[in-house]
Design an enzyme around this catalytic site. Structure first.
Site, PDB file in Angstrom:
ATOM      1  N   ASN A  76       0.764  -1.286  -0.005  1.00  0.00           N
ATOM      2  CA  ASN A  76       0.166   0.624  -0.306  1.00  0.00           C
ATOM      3  C   ASN A  76       0.891   1.377  -0.025  1.00  0.00           C
ATOM      4  OD1 ASN A  76      -0.486   2.427   3.011  1.00  0.00           O
ATOM      5  ND2 ASN A  76       0.497  -0.454   2.964  1.00  0.00           N
ATOM      6  N   ASN A 135       4.268   5.117  15.754  1.00  0.00           N
ATOM      7  CA  ASN A 135       4.513   5.215  13.809  1.00  0.00           C
ATOM      8  C   ASN A 135       5.288   5.610  13.708  1.00  0.00           C
ATOM      9  OD1 ASN A 135       4.564   4.470  12.489  1.00  0.00           O
ATOM     10  ND2 ASN A 135       2.122   5.341  10.860  1.00  0.00           N
ATOM     11  N   PHE A 136       6.646   4.755  14.249  1.00  0.00           N
ATOM     12  CA  PHE A 136       8.198   5.228  12.953  1.00  0.00           C
ATOM     13  C   PHE A 136       8.410   3.745  12.340  1.00  0.00           C
ATOM     14  CE2 PHE A 136       9.473   6.128  18.058  1.00  0.00           C
ATOM     15  CZ  PHE A 136       8.927   7.864  18.035  1.00  0.00           C
ATOM     16  N   CYS A 138       5.917   3.729   9.285  1.00  0.00           N
ATOM     17  CA  CYS A 138       5.840   4.201   7.997  1.00  0.00           C
ATOM     18  C   CYS A 138       6.785   4.670   6.965  1.00  0.00           C
ATOM     19  CB  CYS A 138       4.718   5.484   8.216  1.00  0.00           C
ATOM     20  SG  CYS A 138       3.884   5.197   6.905  1.00  0.00           S
ATOM     21  N   ASN A 203       5.952  -3.057  11.018  1.00  0.00           N
ATOM     22  CA  ASN A 203       5.398  -2.090  10.169  1.00  0.00           C
ATOM     23  C   ASN A 203       5.087  -2.996   8.471  1.00  0.00           C
ATOM     24  OD1 ASN A 203       3.362  -0.189   8.625  1.00  0.00           O
ATOM     25  ND2 ASN A 203       4.128   1.182  11.085  1.00  0.00           N
ATOM     26  N   THR A 204       5.189  -2.083   7.424  1.00  0.00           N
ATOM     27  CA  THR A 204       5.569  -3.076   6.010  1.00  0.00           C
ATOM     28  C   THR A 204       6.976  -2.500   5.972  1.00  0.00           C
ATOM     29  OG1 THR A 204       4.753  -0.983   5.874  1.00  0.00           O
ATOM     30  CG2 THR A 204       3.113  -1.953   5.698  1.00  0.00           C
ATOM     31  N   CYS A 356      14.095 -33.443  -6.223  1.00  0.00           N
ATOM     32  CA  CYS A 356      15.845 -34.462  -5.519  1.00  0.00           C
ATOM     33  C   CYS A 356      16.599 -34.168  -6.493  1.00  0.00           C
ATOM     34  CB  CYS A 356      14.775 -35.039  -4.431  1.00  0.00           C
ATOM     35  SG  CYS A 356      16.489 -35.450  -3.590  1.00  0.00           S
ATOM     36  N   CYS A 379      19.852 -39.991   1.133  1.00  0.00           N
ATOM     37  CA  CYS A 379      18.960 -39.388   1.670  1.00  0.00           C
ATOM     38  C   CYS A 379      19.233 -38.599   2.890  1.00  0.00           C
ATOM     39  CB  CYS A 379      17.785 -39.731   2.578  1.00  0.00           C
ATOM     40  SG  CYS A 379      16.427 -38.520   3.444  1.00  0.00           S
ATOM     41  N   CYS A 389       5.634 -31.178  -1.961  1.00  0.00           N
ATOM     42  CA  CYS A 389       5.072 -31.746  -1.871  1.00  0.00           C
ATOM     43  C   CYS A 389       3.521 -31.427  -1.712  1.00  0.00           C
ATOM     44  CB  CYS A 389       4.446 -33.214  -1.485  1.00  0.00           C
ATOM     45  SG  CYS A 389       3.903 -34.089  -0.946  1.00  0.00           S
TER      46      CYS A 389
HETATM   47  C1  FMN Z   1      -3.695   0.288   3.462  1.00  0.00           C
HETATM   48  C2  FMN Z   1      -2.610   0.115   5.110  1.00  0.00           C
HETATM   49  C3  FMN Z   1      -2.118   1.771   5.666  1.00  0.00           C
HETATM   50  C4  FMN Z   1      -1.384   1.290   7.284  1.00  0.00           C
HETATM   51  N1  FMN Z   1      -2.053   2.608   7.883  1.00  0.00           N
HETATM   52  C5  FMN Z   1      -0.899   2.417   8.647  1.00  0.00           C
HETATM   53  C6  FMN Z   1      -1.244   3.761   9.669  1.00  0.00           C
HETATM   54  O1  FMN Z   1      -1.570   5.081   9.139  1.00  0.00           O
HETATM   55  N2  FMN Z   1      -0.088   3.438  11.189  1.00  0.00           N
HETATM   56  C7  FMN Z   1       0.384   2.432  10.964  1.00  0.00           C
HETATM   57  O2  FMN Z   1       1.361   2.417  12.003  1.00  0.00           O
HETATM   58  N3  FMN Z   1       0.519   1.220  10.297  1.00  0.00           N
HETATM   59  C8  FMN Z   1       0.199   1.453   9.647  1.00  0.00           C
HETATM   60  N4  FMN Z   1       0.276   0.287   8.584  1.00  0.00           N
HETATM   61  C9  FMN Z   1       0.590  -1.415   8.863  1.00  0.00           C
HETATM   62  C10 FMN Z   1      -0.967  -2.406   9.349  1.00  0.00           C
HETATM   63  O3  FMN Z   1      -0.462  -1.522  10.820  1.00  0.00           O
HETATM   64  C11 FMN Z   1       0.618  -3.350   9.948  1.00  0.00           C
HETATM   65  O4  FMN Z   1       1.421  -2.809  10.904  1.00  0.00           O
HETATM   66  C12 FMN Z   1       0.793  -4.000   8.613  1.00  0.00           C
HETATM   67  O5  FMN Z   1       0.194  -3.690   7.607  1.00  0.00           O
HETATM   68  C13 FMN Z   1       0.997  -5.631   8.938  1.00  0.00           C
HETATM   69  O6  FMN Z   1       0.334  -6.523   9.588  1.00  0.00           O
HETATM   70  P1  FMN Z   1      -0.839  -7.500   9.052  1.00  0.00           P
HETATM   71  O7  FMN Z   1       0.545  -8.126   7.806  1.00  0.00           O
HETATM   72  O8  FMN Z   1      -1.876  -7.702   9.670  1.00  0.00           O
HETATM   73  O9  FMN Z   1      -1.615  -6.221   7.735  1.00  0.00           O
HETATM   74  C14 FMN Z   1      -1.024  -0.128   7.421  1.00  0.00           C
HETATM   75  C15 FMN Z   1      -0.855  -0.855   6.535  1.00  0.00           C
HETATM   76  C16 FMN Z   1      -2.129  -0.940   5.591  1.00  0.00           C
HETATM   77  C17 FMN Z   1      -2.189  -2.520   4.331  1.00  0.00           C
END
Ligand code: FMN
Length: 433
Positions: A76, A135-136, A138, A203-204, A356, A379, A389
């Site tokens: 995202n 939120n450190f 994003c 976070n992502t 294998c 093996c 499998c």
């Molecule tokens: C569309 C979207 C928006 C997000 N916005 C935020 C956000 O505003 N603040 C934040 O801390 N994390 C945000 N995240 C991250 C999620 O909180 C989470 O850390 C991340 O998606 C991993 O969890 P999951 O695998 O269950 O999605 C966002 C994730 C998605 C998909």
């Protein structure tokens, strides 16, 4: 009956399942419905002070699918909330008033200056929220403005901001970490030094999920251009589990509560995070894919499993896998296993043979009638055949009993534990003798 209630860093919740800060927690309407569905808590979609935040008006998600088009990974490019701060604060207050037993944590991201934290924290405190999450993490958009992952990648900033927060509020403070860093223990230690009550992760992950080959642009594409986004969903779970374990295993942060996040879709995923040290778990992609009702399966599955196994509380299972989470050098090199194919389950697809024969140890034979058999003399029990499998439990790994002879090495399988630190092939171990 197992007790699912938790007290996470001073924040109480009837179960450990929280919705992570993201679109599912962006507004009162969603959060009320989530609480009615049974979620134990939410981390409200990140609030900031900048009223100019604006999201793209085009596709903001990209996805990776399995063969059945099940969503495995989500990307995202969304920013923090673009709804007015005042509206969010009023909604948080109203939700918390009506659901006093649920955890309402507010995610925050403001400039890396003390005045900004001094300004926003009292406003959040006034809502009655149970805590804040910094939120450190994003990785896109906000980091270009010196916030989010731009702070989370510098341990000194994490420590400094966490300290400001602790000095300016009585609410528990959870520091949300970015996975876009080499060693996640360092930011966790910094948060701990700054006085954090807990950390949450992950976070992502920085990602480009696909490239449009007509436009030659990354997807999602906005008017011919794309930007990297943040990756989440089931695909990131292994990365998240390892990072949670790294923090849980680190003596510097051993007692720091962890909220585990990343790809959690089922009760079992949640139990795995808890076993590696998480005291609560957060879910985003699974709720966005299947809706709020998935929490039913999470609650019933976890309580059923805990009842069956006699685990009485979440505390009783938190971190239970940490002592068995070892470094490679401490694995038992005297342990020997062999693959075994269940001929009744085998559908003769030949995937195990191809894998294998071409890429591993030539330890599976194929007869003219496509019967596949393991050659014990070759093996090494690498597990690749099990992994490729398509039939569950068709191929298993069978441990060889001590005292039997391994046909591959001709050596008797020993009962004693011998790891690399004492192994005869390790020059350092030999020199030490
Ligand atoms: C569309 C979207 C928006 C997000 N916005 C935020 C956000 O505003 N603040 C934040 O801390 N994390 C945000 N995240 C991250 C999620 O909180 C989470 O850390 C991340 O998606 C991993 O969890 P999951 O695998 O269950 O999605 C966002 C994730 C998605 C998909």
């Amino acid at each position: 009956m197992a007790d699912l209630s938790i007290n996470f860093a001073g924040i109480k919740s009837p179960n450990p399942f929280w919705l992570a800060s993201a679109p599912p927690t962006d507004k009162e309407y969603n959060v009320r419905r989530a609480f009615e569905a049974g979620w134990g808590g939410v981390v409200w979609k990140t609030l900031g002070l900048d009223p100019s935040v604006v999201n793209v008006n085009g596709p903001r998600y990209g996805a990776i699918y399995g063969a059945d088009r099940r969503l495995l990974g989500l990307n995202n490019i969304e920013l923090i909330t673009d709804r007015p701060l005042e509206t969010n604060l009023q909604e948080i207050k109203s939700v918390k008033r009506d659901y006093p037993d649920r955890a309402v944590v507010v995610s925050l991201m403001v400039p890396c200056e003390e005045w900004a934290w001094k300004q926003i924290l009292p406003l959040v405190e006034e809502t009655g929220a149970d805590g804040v999450e910094l939120n450190f993490g994003c990785p896109h958009g906000m980091s270009e403005r010196g916030m989010g992952a731009a702070v989370g990648q510098v341990p000194e900033y994490i420590e400094m901001v966490t300290r400001w927060v602790k000095q300016n509020t009585r609410m528990p403070c959870i520091v949300k970490l970015t996975p876009n860093i080499t060693d996640v223990r360092l930011p966790a230690e910094a948060a701990h030094r700054g006085g954090a009550d807990a950390v949450s992760l992950i976070n992502t992950i920085n990602s480009i999920t696909s490239v449009n080959l007509d436009l030659f642009a990354p997807e999602p594409t906005i008017d011919g251009k794309g930007a990297h986004g943040g990756y989440c969903g089931p695909a990131v779970k292994p990365i998240a589990l390892n990072m949670v374990a790294e923090i849980g295993r680190n003596p510097e942060t051993a007692n720091l509560p962890i909220s585990g996040i990343g790809g959690i879709t089922t009760w079992r995923d949640a139990a795995e995070f808890i076993a590696l040290g998480a005291g609560s778990v957060q879910v985003c992609t699974a709720a966005m894919t299947y809706g709020f009702k998935i929490v039913d399966e999470m609650i019933s599955g976890l309580s059923q499993w805990m009842d069956e196994k006699g685990h009485e509380s979440i505390d009783a299972i938190t971190g239970r896998a940490i002592p068995n989470c070892s470094d490679w050098k401490h694995l038992n090199l005297n342990y020997v296993a062999k693959a075994k194919i269940d001929q009744d389950l085998c559908i003769s697809c030949g995937r195990c043979f191809a894998a294998c024969e071409d890429t591993s140890h030539q330890a599976i034979s194929m007869s003219e009638d496509r019967t596949f058999e393991v050659i014990d003399e070759e093996c090494v029990a690498c597990n690749l055949c099990v992994n490729v499998c398509p039939i569950e439990d068709c191929i298993t790994m069978e441990e060889m009993a001590a005292g039997t002879t391994d046909p591959r090495t001709g050596k008797v399988v020993e009962e004693e534990f011998a790891d690399w630190t004492t192994h005869p092939n390790n020059p350092a171990a030999v020199a030490a003798e």
